[in-house]
Write an enzyme that holds these catalytic residues in place. Structure first.
Site, PDB file in Angstrom:
ATOM      1  N   LYS A  35     -52.785 -13.254  -3.668  1.00 49.33           N
ATOM      2  CA  LYS A  35     -52.229 -14.498  -3.132  1.00 49.33           C
ATOM      3  C   LYS A  35     -52.325 -15.577  -4.203  1.00 49.33           C
ATOM      4  O   LYS A  35     -53.410 -15.829  -4.748  1.00 49.33           O
ATOM      5  CB  LYS A  35     -53.001 -14.922  -1.879  1.00 49.33           C
ATOM      6  CG  LYS A  35     -52.509 -16.220  -1.248  1.00 49.33           C
ATOM      7  CD  LYS A  35     -53.326 -16.562  -0.016  1.00 49.33           C
ATOM      8  CE  LYS A  35     -52.823 -17.870   0.603  1.00 49.33           C
ATOM      9  NZ  LYS A  35     -53.638 -18.282   1.766  1.00 49.33           N
ATOM     10  N   THR A  72     -57.522 -23.465   5.491  1.00 50.24           N
ATOM     11  CA  THR A  72     -57.193 -24.369   6.592  1.00 50.24           C
ATOM     12  C   THR A  72     -58.308 -24.392   7.619  1.00 50.24           C
ATOM     13  O   THR A  72     -58.501 -25.385   8.321  1.00 50.24           O
ATOM     14  CB  THR A  72     -55.867 -23.958   7.246  1.00 50.24           C
ATOM     15  OG1 THR A  72     -54.866 -23.843   6.234  1.00 50.24           O
ATOM     16  CG2 THR A  72     -55.403 -24.974   8.273  1.00 50.24           C
ATOM     17  N   TYR A 101     -57.383 -14.262  -3.845  1.00 49.44           N
ATOM     18  CA  TYR A 101     -56.707 -15.565  -3.846  1.00 49.44           C
ATOM     19  C   TYR A 101     -56.871 -16.204  -5.227  1.00 49.44           C
ATOM     20  O   TYR A 101     -57.963 -16.616  -5.612  1.00 49.44           O
ATOM     21  CB  TYR A 101     -57.332 -16.442  -2.773  1.00 49.44           C
ATOM     22  CG  TYR A 101     -56.523 -17.671  -2.379  1.00 49.44           C
ATOM     23  CD1 TYR A 101     -55.324 -18.009  -2.991  1.00 49.44           C
ATOM     24  CD2 TYR A 101     -56.969 -18.502  -1.349  1.00 49.44           C
ATOM     25  CE1 TYR A 101     -54.597 -19.119  -2.614  1.00 49.44           C
ATOM     26  CE2 TYR A 101     -56.251 -19.618  -0.955  1.00 49.44           C
ATOM     27  CZ  TYR A 101     -55.068 -19.927  -1.602  1.00 49.44           C
ATOM     28  OH  TYR A 101     -54.348 -21.042  -1.218  1.00 49.44           O
TER      29      TYR A 101
END
Length: 310
Positions: free
Chosen positions: A158, A46, A133
């Site tokens: 994640k 983000t 991730y």
């Protein structure tokens, strides 16, 4: 390090000249912490990690650490080409970050052994806890995820693929691998890392991944917190109302244009009155029609969350 609550992924504000607006970022992070974020993940997806150079990355992470002021842990993004990922991990440690979120290497498709080696080299560059991730070209089998978990500083996994069947196999494989160690098993956390993770939170919780990243927290913390409390309280009716009024329509809007998972968040922050600038290419800011739809969704989400609080 045990994480809990809402995981806040602040965006990276840019000023009129296109430079990182550190003062705006500091206010954005401080407000998120004040609203009750459980941790801050700076310069990540983000936060447009893909669009930051090394110096900007250091400034973003340093600003986030200073703004959080030790109240919650701060994780920094790293990833891309191996030398860049290593440099970002080292810079995060120097800036006082508490951990690293390791995103995929750049572009190439690689065998799993190569991906594990990539993680090992970044982990060796810093003693910080590291969350891996899984998304895009970084995909792991249960055996590969278990191998990652045995790396001493890897403390989390994640998932951004959305393959629940795969996660159902990865979670017990990792737990079994950690249970085989002679030393007491370390804290290891599984994260739901899908965009607008609230929509898939129930499915991930069912396989043991209860933590999730909330992009909505950036611009409607009231809605994100109401949703998180409803989950904790078992208030299924409120969860359904918030999904129906805000989250599911947001996903539909997000899917209109590639990159809107970031662009809409930044637009939402601007709608709420914080001048964070636009996104950097190759992302694009939302079309005026979509901005109008986003504004309606923000109003609907706030009204639903507000009605629940009354």
């Amino acid at each position: 390090m045990r994480l809990d609550g809402i995981l806040f992924f602040p965006l990276t504000p840019f000023d009129g000249g296109g430079s990182v607006a550190e003062d705006v970022l500091a206010g954005h992070v401080a407000d998120g912490v004040a609203h009750g974020a459980g941790a801050v993940f700076a310069a990540c997806g983000t936060g447009e990690f893909h669009a930051l150079d090394g110096a900007e990355h250091r400034r973003v992470v340093g600003t986030a650490v200073a703004a959080a002021a030790g109240r919650v842990p701060v994780f920094a993004g790293a990833g891309g080409p191996l030398p860049h990922a290593v440099a970002c991990a080292r810079a995060a440690a120097e800036a006082g970050a508490d951990g690293v979120l390791l995103m995929p290497p750049y572009l190439v498709a690689a065998p799993e052994a190569g991906l594990v080696a990539y993680v090992r080299e970044v982990a060796a560059a810093t003693g910080l806890p590291l969350v891996v991730y899984q998304r895009d070209n970084a995909r792991f089998t249960p055996a590969g995820a278990a191998e990652l978990a045995r790396i001493p500083t890897v403390t989390g996994f994640k998932d951004g693929l959305g393959d629940i069947e795969l996660m159902q196999r990865i979670v017990p494989a990792v737990r079994a691998a950690l249970g085989e160690q002679r030393a007491p098993a370390k804290d290891f956390t599984f994260f739901n890392g899908l965009p607008t993770a609230e929509v898939s939170v129930a499915a991930y919780a069912a396989v043991g991944a209860r933590l999730y990243s909330s992009a909505a927290f950036c611009f409607v913390p009231e809605v994100a917190l109401a949703f998180n409390r409803a989950l904790a309280d078992g208030d299924d009716a409120l969860v359904r109302r918030l999904l129906t009024a805000f989250y599911i329509p947001l996903v539909q809007l997000r899917n209109e244009v590639p990159g809107y998972a970031v662009s809409l968040v930044k637009a939402g922050v601007r709608l709420r009155g914080r001048d964070v600038g636009g996104v950097r290419p190759p992302l694009q800011d939302p079309h005026p029609k979509h901005l109008a739809e986003l504004e309606q969704l923000v109003s609907a989400g706030l009204e639903t969350a507000g009605a629940a609080a009354r």
